[in-house]
Design a protein around this motif. Structure first.
Motif, PDB file in Angstrom:
ATOM      1  N   GLY A 129      20.965   0.375   4.457  1.00  9.80           N
ATOM      2  CA  GLY A 129      22.394   0.518   2.850  1.00  9.80           C
ATOM      3  C   GLY A 129      21.729   0.520   1.171  1.00  9.80           C
ATOM      4  O   GLY A 129      22.824   0.274   0.558  1.00  9.80           O
ATOM      5  N   ARG A 130      20.931  -0.862   1.465  1.00  8.91           N
ATOM      6  CA  ARG A 130      19.864  -0.576   0.247  1.00  8.91           C
ATOM      7  C   ARG A 130      19.887   0.426  -0.952  1.00  8.91           C
ATOM      8  O   ARG A 130      19.868   1.852  -0.655  1.00  8.91           O
ATOM      9  CB  ARG A 130      18.911  -1.640   0.723  1.00  8.91           C
ATOM     10  CG  ARG A 130      19.474  -2.758   1.042  1.00  8.91           C
ATOM     11  CD  ARG A 130      18.072  -3.372   2.006  1.00  8.91           C
ATOM     12  NE  ARG A 130      18.196  -4.323   0.905  1.00  8.91           N
ATOM     13  CZ  ARG A 130      17.032  -5.608   1.156  1.00  8.91           C
ATOM     14  NH1 ARG A 130      16.470  -5.453   2.397  1.00  8.91           N
ATOM     15  NH2 ARG A 130      17.221  -6.176  -0.246  1.00  8.91           N
ATOM     16  N   SER A 131      20.166   0.000  -1.879  1.00 12.54           N
ATOM     17  CA  SER A 131      20.025   1.151  -3.086  1.00 12.54           C
ATOM     18  C   SER A 131      18.790   1.589  -3.375  1.00 12.54           C
ATOM     19  O   SER A 131      18.053   0.071  -4.357  1.00 12.54           O
ATOM     20  CB  SER A 131      21.281   1.454  -4.576  1.00 12.54           C
ATOM     21  OG  SER A 131      21.047   0.365  -4.830  1.00 12.54           O
ATOM     22  N   LEU A 132      17.711   1.977  -4.006  1.00 14.21           N
ATOM     23  CA  LEU A 132      16.225   1.725  -4.504  1.00 14.21           C
ATOM     24  C   LEU A 132      16.254   2.763  -6.307  1.00 14.21           C
ATOM     25  O   LEU A 132      16.691   3.364  -6.071  1.00 14.21           O
ATOM     26  CB  LEU A 132      15.677   2.538  -3.700  1.00 14.21           C
ATOM     27  CG  LEU A 132      13.699   2.248  -3.504  1.00 14.21           C
ATOM     28  CD1 LEU A 132      13.186   1.151  -3.816  1.00 14.21           C
ATOM     29  CD2 LEU A 132      12.789   3.660  -2.484  1.00 14.21           C
ATOM     30  N   TYR A 153       8.820  -4.480  -5.228  1.00 19.92           N
ATOM     31  CA  TYR A 153       7.906  -4.559  -5.336  1.00 19.92           C
ATOM     32  C   TYR A 153       6.132  -4.079  -6.202  1.00 19.92           C
ATOM     33  O   TYR A 153       7.329  -2.093  -7.071  1.00 19.92           O
ATOM     34  CB  TYR A 153       7.630  -3.530  -3.844  1.00 19.92           C
ATOM     35  CG  TYR A 153       8.684  -4.416  -2.938  1.00 19.92           C
ATOM     36  CD1 TYR A 153       8.069  -5.486  -1.712  1.00 19.92           C
ATOM     37  CD2 TYR A 153      10.147  -4.111  -2.288  1.00 19.92           C
ATOM     38  CE1 TYR A 153       8.735  -6.102  -0.537  1.00 19.92           C
ATOM     39  CE2 TYR A 153      10.607  -5.336  -1.121  1.00 19.92           C
ATOM     40  CZ  TYR A 153       9.388  -6.214   0.017  1.00 19.92           C
ATOM     41  OH  TYR A 153      10.010  -6.412   0.483  1.00 19.92           O
ATOM     42  N   THR A 154       5.715  -3.255  -5.571  1.00 16.29           N
ATOM     43  CA  THR A 154       4.886  -3.016  -6.538  1.00 16.29           C
ATOM     44  C   THR A 154       3.728  -2.148  -6.117  1.00 16.29           C
ATOM     45  O   THR A 154       3.330  -1.963  -4.341  1.00 16.29           O
ATOM     46  CB  THR A 154       4.145  -3.564  -7.680  1.00 16.29           C
ATOM     47  OG1 THR A 154       4.596  -4.318  -8.070  1.00 16.29           O
ATOM     48  CG2 THR A 154       3.034  -3.209  -8.318  1.00 16.29           C
ATOM     49  N   VAL A 208      11.357   2.540   3.135  1.00 13.39           N
ATOM     50  CA  VAL A 208      12.056   3.070   1.849  1.00 13.39           C
ATOM     51  C   VAL A 208      13.113   3.258   3.546  1.00 13.39           C
ATOM     52  O   VAL A 208      14.728   3.621   2.916  1.00 13.39           O
ATOM     53  CB  VAL A 208      11.841   4.493   1.185  1.00 13.39           C
ATOM     54  CG1 VAL A 208      13.357   4.795   0.133  1.00 13.39           C
ATOM     55  CG2 VAL A 208      10.977   3.994   0.270  1.00 13.39           C
ATOM     56  N   ARG A 209      12.753   4.491   4.535  1.00 11.97           N
ATOM     57  CA  ARG A 209      13.955   4.732   5.580  1.00 11.97           C
ATOM     58  C   ARG A 209      14.151   3.224   6.040  1.00 11.97           C
ATOM     59  O   ARG A 209      16.157   3.955   6.142  1.00 11.97           O
ATOM     60  CB  ARG A 209      12.955   5.139   6.323  1.00 11.97           C
ATOM     61  CG  ARG A 209      13.068   6.740   6.363  1.00 11.97           C
ATOM     62  CD  ARG A 209      12.268   7.462   7.215  1.00 11.97           C
ATOM     63  NE  ARG A 209      10.804   6.845   7.391  1.00 11.97           N
ATOM     64  CZ  ARG A 209       9.691   7.250   6.498  1.00 11.97           C
ATOM     65  NH1 ARG A 209       9.629   8.579   6.822  1.00 11.97           N
ATOM     66  NH2 ARG A 209       8.241   7.008   7.365  1.00 11.97           N
ATOM     67  N   PRO A 251       0.510  -0.913  -0.023  1.00  9.50           N
ATOM     68  CA  PRO A 251       0.293   0.152  -0.435  1.00  9.50           C
ATOM     69  C   PRO A 251       0.564   1.089  -0.021  1.00  9.50           C
ATOM     70  O   PRO A 251       2.125   1.356   0.301  1.00  9.50           O
ATOM     71  CB  PRO A 251      -0.875  -0.008   0.750  1.00  9.50           C
ATOM     72  CG  PRO A 251      -0.558  -1.489   2.256  1.00  9.50           C
ATOM     73  CD  PRO A 251       0.812  -2.075   0.890  1.00  9.50           C
ATOM     74  N   PHE A 252       0.365   2.333  -0.418  1.00  8.01           N
ATOM     75  CA  PHE A 252       1.528   3.524  -0.599  1.00  8.01           C
ATOM     76  C   PHE A 252       1.826   4.234   0.756  1.00  8.01           C
ATOM     77  O   PHE A 252       2.685   4.428   0.426  1.00  8.01           O
ATOM     78  CB  PHE A 252       0.393   4.732  -1.144  1.00  8.01           C
ATOM     79  CG  PHE A 252       0.576   5.883  -1.768  1.00  8.01           C
ATOM     80  CD1 PHE A 252       2.293   6.322  -2.689  1.00  8.01           C
ATOM     81  CD2 PHE A 252       0.495   6.619  -1.000  1.00  8.01           C
ATOM     82  CE1 PHE A 252       2.667   7.415  -2.844  1.00  8.01           C
ATOM     83  CE2 PHE A 252       1.842   8.174  -0.817  1.00  8.01           C
ATOM     84  CZ  PHE A 252       2.532   8.403  -2.002  1.00  8.01           C
ATOM     85  N   GLU A 253       0.553   4.243   1.375  1.00  8.54           N
ATOM     86  CA  GLU A 253       0.841   4.479   2.544  1.00  8.54           C
ATOM     87  C   GLU A 253       2.636   3.676   3.555  1.00  8.54           C
ATOM     88  O   GLU A 253       3.059   4.276   4.295  1.00  8.54           O
ATOM     89  CB  GLU A 253      -0.606   3.775   3.655  1.00  8.54           C
ATOM     90  CG  GLU A 253      -1.845   5.252   3.542  1.00  8.54           C
ATOM     91  CD  GLU A 253      -2.425   4.529   1.731  1.00  8.54           C
ATOM     92  OE1 GLU A 253      -3.033   4.944   1.616  1.00  8.54           O
ATOM     93  OE2 GLU A 253      -1.897   3.259   2.325  1.00  8.54           O
ATOM     94  N   THR A 254       2.481   2.854   3.299  1.00  6.02           N
ATOM     95  CA  THR A 254       3.837   1.958   3.638  1.00  6.02           C
ATOM     96  C   THR A 254       4.878   2.119   3.166  1.00  6.02           C
ATOM     97  O   THR A 254       5.916   2.206   3.818  1.00  6.02           O
ATOM     98  CB  THR A 254       3.277   0.730   3.924  1.00  6.02           C
ATOM     99  OG1 THR A 254       3.332   0.205   2.450  1.00  6.02           O
ATOM    100  CG2 THR A 254       2.111  -0.395   5.104  1.00  6.02           C
ATOM    101  N   ILE A 255       4.572   2.845   2.058  1.00  7.58           N
ATOM    102  CA  ILE A 255       5.908   2.797   1.309  1.00  7.58           C
ATOM    103  C   ILE A 255       7.528   3.822   2.158  1.00  7.58           C
ATOM    104  O   ILE A 255       8.545   3.341   1.903  1.00  7.58           O
ATOM    105  CB  ILE A 255       6.040   3.642  -0.277  1.00  7.58           C
ATOM    106  CG1 ILE A 255       4.568   2.451  -0.940  1.00  7.58           C
ATOM    107  CG2 ILE A 255       7.079   3.752  -0.774  1.00  7.58           C
ATOM    108  CD1 ILE A 255       5.748   1.506  -1.365  1.00  7.58           C
TER     109      ILE A 255
END
Length: 107
Positions: free
Chosen positions: A29-32, A98-99, A22-23, A14-18
């Motif tokens: 240390g992961r790249s998105l 993830y989508t 991401v934080r 869900p958009f609200e959890t993104i």
């Protein structure tokens, strides 16, 4: 099987959890890598593009245009596939980590 049930549902966020997720990834240390689109008629060109994009980082996030957004962009006869089905189909691709459904745009 409908888009509401399936083996890749964990990849549809869900958009609200993104933001929180991401934080966490940044703290690890992961790249998105992020892209978005309608993906109303998924074809081989989309798959190649998504596979290539996924190689640019650790996590590949795909934003999916909502049905209302697709209709505004493509016309009243679109989308051909509803957003739940498009999300399910895209989440089944190995390149996509993830989508999530993007928020509808204002008129």
């Amino acid at each position: 099987m409908t888009a509401e049930t399936g083996f890749t549902d964990y990849k549809i966020k869900p958009f609200e959890t993104i933001g929180e997720q991401v934080r966490k990834w940044r703290e690890e240390g992961r790249s998105l890598v992020f892209t978005n689109g309608c993906f109303d008629l998924l074809h081989a060109g989309h798959a190649r593009y998504l596979q290539t994009a996924s190689t640019f980082g650790d996590i590949f996030m795909l934003g999916l245009n909502s049905d209302s957004s697709v209709q505004k962009l493509k016309g009243l006869s679109r989308p051909i596939m509803p957003q739940a089905d498009r999300a399910f189909l895209l989440s089944s691709l190995g390149a996509v980590s993830y989508t999530h459904l993007t928020l509808p745009t204002k008129a």
